[in-house]
Design a protein around this motif. Structure first.
Motif, PDB file in Angstrom:
ATOM      1  N   MET A   1       0.830  -1.177   0.000  1.00  0.00           N
ATOM      2  CA  MET A   1       0.000   0.000   0.000  1.00  0.00           C
ATOM      3  C   MET A   1       0.880   1.249   0.000  1.00  0.00           C
ATOM      4  SD  MET A   1      -3.113   0.172  -0.237  1.00  0.00           S
ATOM      5  CE  MET A   1      -4.688  -0.398   0.162  1.00  0.00           C
ATOM      6  N   ALA A   2       0.487   2.200  -0.795  1.00  0.00           N
ATOM      7  CA  ALA A   2       1.231   3.455  -0.867  1.00  0.00           C
ATOM      8  C   ALA A   2       0.240   4.600  -1.023  1.00  0.00           C
ATOM      9  CB  ALA A   2       2.184   3.428  -2.047  1.00  0.00           C
ATOM     10  N   ASN A   3       0.685   5.772  -0.650  1.00  0.00           N
ATOM     11  CA  ASN A   3      -0.187   6.922  -0.874  1.00  0.00           C
ATOM     12  C   ASN A   3      -0.171   7.285  -2.361  1.00  0.00           C
ATOM     13  OD1 ASN A   3       2.329   7.999  -1.029  1.00  0.00           O
ATOM     14  ND2 ASN A   3       2.075   9.434   0.622  1.00  0.00           N
ATOM     15  N   LEU A   4      -1.060   8.188  -2.752  1.00  0.00           N
ATOM     16  CA  LEU A   4      -1.261   8.439  -4.182  1.00  0.00           C
ATOM     17  C   LEU A   4      -0.041   8.996  -4.914  1.00  0.00           C
ATOM     18  CD1 LEU A   4      -4.933   9.688  -4.297  1.00  0.00           C
ATOM     19  CD2 LEU A   4      -4.013   7.525  -5.054  1.00  0.00           C
ATOM     20  N   PRO A   5       0.736   9.905  -4.368  1.00  0.00           N
ATOM     21  CA  PRO A   5       1.893  10.375  -5.133  1.00  0.00           C
ATOM     22  C   PRO A   5       2.987   9.321  -5.316  1.00  0.00           C
ATOM     23  CG  PRO A   5       1.292  12.001  -3.502  1.00  0.00           C
ATOM     24  CD  PRO A   5       0.490  10.772  -3.213  1.00  0.00           C
ATOM     25  N   VAL A   6       3.060   8.364  -4.421  1.00  0.00           N
ATOM     26  CA  VAL A   6       4.110   7.351  -4.502  1.00  0.00           C
ATOM     27  C   VAL A   6       3.737   6.244  -5.480  1.00  0.00           C
ATOM     28  CG1 VAL A   6       5.385   5.636  -3.142  1.00  0.00           C
ATOM     29  CG2 VAL A   6       4.905   7.880  -2.185  1.00  0.00           C
ATOM     30  N   ALA A   7       2.451   5.999  -5.669  1.00  0.00           N
ATOM     31  CA  ALA A   7       2.008   4.889  -6.518  1.00  0.00           C
ATOM     32  C   ALA A   7       2.485   5.006  -7.967  1.00  0.00           C
ATOM     33  CB  ALA A   7       0.495   4.759  -6.449  1.00  0.00           C
ATOM     34  N   PRO A   8       2.386   6.163  -8.643  1.00  0.00           N
ATOM     35  CA  PRO A   8       2.923   6.228 -10.010  1.00  0.00           C
ATOM     36  C   PRO A   8       4.434   6.033 -10.076  1.00  0.00           C
ATOM     37  CG  PRO A   8       1.375   8.001  -9.673  1.00  0.00           C
ATOM     38  CD  PRO A   8       1.598   7.362  -8.341  1.00  0.00           C
ATOM     39  N   ALA A   9       5.139   6.463  -9.045  1.00  0.00           N
ATOM     40  CA  ALA A   9       6.590   6.226  -9.023  1.00  0.00           C
ATOM     41  C   ALA A   9       6.891   4.747  -8.906  1.00  0.00           C
ATOM     42  CB  ALA A   9       7.225   6.997  -7.874  1.00  0.00           C
ATOM     43  N   ARG A  10       6.096   4.037  -8.152  1.00  0.00           N
ATOM     44  CA  ARG A  10       6.281   2.582  -8.056  1.00  0.00           C
ATOM     45  C   ARG A  10       5.929   1.900  -9.375  1.00  0.00           C
ATOM     46  NH1 ARG A  10       4.368   0.551  -2.093  1.00  0.00           N
ATOM     47  NH2 ARG A  10       5.974   1.652  -0.956  1.00  0.00           N
ATOM     48  N   ASP A  12       6.466   3.145 -12.205  1.00  0.00           N
ATOM     49  CA  ASP A  12       7.636   3.386 -13.055  1.00  0.00           C
ATOM     50  C   ASP A  12       8.737   2.371 -12.771  1.00  0.00           C
ATOM     51  OD1 ASP A  12       9.175   4.658 -14.973  1.00  0.00           O
ATOM     52  OD2 ASP A  12      10.104   5.975 -13.486  1.00  0.00           O
ATOM     53  N   SER A  13       8.900   1.992 -11.512  1.00  0.00           N
ATOM     54  CA  SER A  13       9.943   1.016 -11.195  1.00  0.00           C
ATOM     55  C   SER A  13       9.521  -0.402 -11.591  1.00  0.00           C
ATOM     56  CB  SER A  13      10.293   1.071  -9.714  1.00  0.00           C
ATOM     57  OG  SER A  13       9.195   0.652  -8.933  1.00  0.00           O
ATOM     58  N   TYR A  14       8.225  -0.703 -11.507  1.00  0.00           N
ATOM     59  CA  TYR A  14       7.749  -2.031 -11.904  1.00  0.00           C
ATOM     60  C   TYR A  14       7.735  -2.190 -13.420  1.00  0.00           C
ATOM     61  CZ  TYR A  14       6.065  -2.762  -7.130  1.00  0.00           C
ATOM     62  OH  TYR A  14       5.971  -2.898  -5.776  1.00  0.00           O
ATOM     63  N   TYR A  15       7.275  -1.159 -14.116  1.00  0.00           N
ATOM     64  CA  TYR A  15       7.133  -1.220 -15.562  1.00  0.00           C
ATOM     65  C   TYR A  15       8.101  -0.245 -16.215  1.00  0.00           C
ATOM     66  CZ  TYR A  15       2.694  -3.373 -14.283  1.00  0.00           C
ATOM     67  OH  TYR A  15       1.730  -4.162 -13.736  1.00  0.00           O
ATOM     68  N   ALA A  16       9.362  -0.524 -16.128  1.00  0.00           N
ATOM     69  CA  ALA A  16      10.361   0.361 -16.730  1.00  0.00           C
ATOM     70  C   ALA A  16      10.430   0.099 -18.230  1.00  0.00           C
ATOM     71  CB  ALA A  16      11.713   0.134 -16.090  1.00  0.00           C
ATOM     72  N   GLY A  17      10.625   1.139 -18.982  1.00  0.00           N
ATOM     73  CA  GLY A  17      10.770   0.995 -20.418  1.00  0.00           C
ATOM     74  C   GLY A  17       9.678   1.707 -21.176  1.00  0.00           C
ATOM     75  N   PRO A  18       9.912   1.937 -22.454  1.00  0.00           N
ATOM     76  CA  PRO A  18       8.940   2.689 -23.257  1.00  0.00           C
ATOM     77  C   PRO A  18       7.682   1.901 -23.586  1.00  0.00           C
ATOM     78  CG  PRO A  18      10.769   1.983 -24.621  1.00  0.00           C
ATOM     79  CD  PRO A  18      11.117   1.607 -23.208  1.00  0.00           C
ATOM     80  N   ASP A  19       7.700   0.588 -23.396  1.00  0.00           N
ATOM     81  CA  ASP A  19       6.521  -0.214 -23.738  1.00  0.00           C
ATOM     82  C   ASP A  19       5.387  -0.042 -22.737  1.00  0.00           C
ATOM     83  OD1 ASP A  19       7.959  -1.172 -25.857  1.00  0.00           O
ATOM     84  OD2 ASP A  19       8.571  -3.020 -24.838  1.00  0.00           O
ATOM     85  N   HIS A  20       5.681   0.440 -21.561  1.00  0.00           N
ATOM     86  CA  HIS A  20       4.673   0.525 -20.506  1.00  0.00           C
ATOM     87  C   HIS A  20       4.347   1.955 -20.119  1.00  0.00           C
ATOM     88  CE1 HIS A  20       4.974  -3.768 -20.020  1.00  0.00           C
ATOM     89  NE2 HIS A  20       6.289  -3.659 -19.942  1.00  0.00           N
ATOM     90  N   GLN A  21       4.476   2.877 -21.054  1.00  0.00           N
ATOM     91  CA  GLN A  21       4.144   4.267 -20.765  1.00  0.00           C
ATOM     92  C   GLN A  21       2.657   4.449 -20.483  1.00  0.00           C
ATOM     93  OE1 GLN A  21       6.016   7.044 -20.500  1.00  0.00           O
ATOM     94  NE2 GLN A  21       7.872   5.812 -20.629  1.00  0.00           N
ATOM     95  N   MET A  25       1.042   6.393 -17.283  1.00  0.00           N
ATOM     96  CA  MET A  25       0.141   7.535 -17.465  1.00  0.00           C
ATOM     97  C   MET A  25      -1.221   7.267 -16.822  1.00  0.00           C
ATOM     98  SD  MET A  25       1.860   9.857 -18.881  1.00  0.00           S
ATOM     99  CE  MET A  25       0.696  11.008 -19.527  1.00  0.00           C
ATOM    100  N   ALA A  26      -1.709   6.049 -16.905  1.00  0.00           N
ATOM    101  CA  ALA A  26      -2.983   5.707 -16.265  1.00  0.00           C
ATOM    102  C   ALA A  26      -2.866   5.827 -14.748  1.00  0.00           C
ATOM    103  CB  ALA A  26      -3.398   4.295 -16.656  1.00  0.00           C
ATOM    104  N   GLY A  27      -1.742   5.431 -14.203  1.00  0.00           N
ATOM    105  CA  GLY A  27      -1.523   5.585 -12.762  1.00  0.00           C
ATOM    106  C   GLY A  27      -1.496   7.041 -12.351  1.00  0.00           C
ATOM    107  N   GLY A  28      -0.861   7.874 -13.155  1.00  0.00           N
ATOM    108  CA  GLY A  28      -0.837   9.304 -12.857  1.00  0.00           C
ATOM    109  C   GLY A  28      -2.221   9.927 -12.936  1.00  0.00           C
TER     110      GLY A  28
END
Length: 66
Positions: A1-10, A12-21, A25-28
């Motif tokens: 569980m994470a608060n809302l600003p941390v979730a998109p950063a996570r 990014d770490s789980y789905y690194a790379g241009p294929d998962h943009q 963006m959906a998380g943001g």
């Protein structure tokens, strides 16, 4: 569980790379949605609070008979 600003950063770490943009963006978007809804509700409330007198006066002076 994470608060809302941390979730998109996570995402990014789980789905690194241009294929998962799209996932990042959906998380943001989902993270910013509650703030946007609250802001629009607050803006509507302020509008109603400050301009209610003019709205009622306009209805009363319109001359409509019902």
């Amino acid at each position: 569980m994470a608060n809302l600003p941390v979730a998109p950063a996570r995402l990014d770490s789980y789905y690194a790379g241009p294929d998962h943009q799209g996932a990042i963006m959906a998380g943001g978007l989902l993270a910013s949605l509650p703030t946007t809804v609250f802001f629009l509700f607050f803006l509507f409330f302020l509008f109603f609070l400050f301009f209610q007198r003019y709205f009622v006066r306009g209805i009363a002076l319109s001359g409509l008979r019902g």
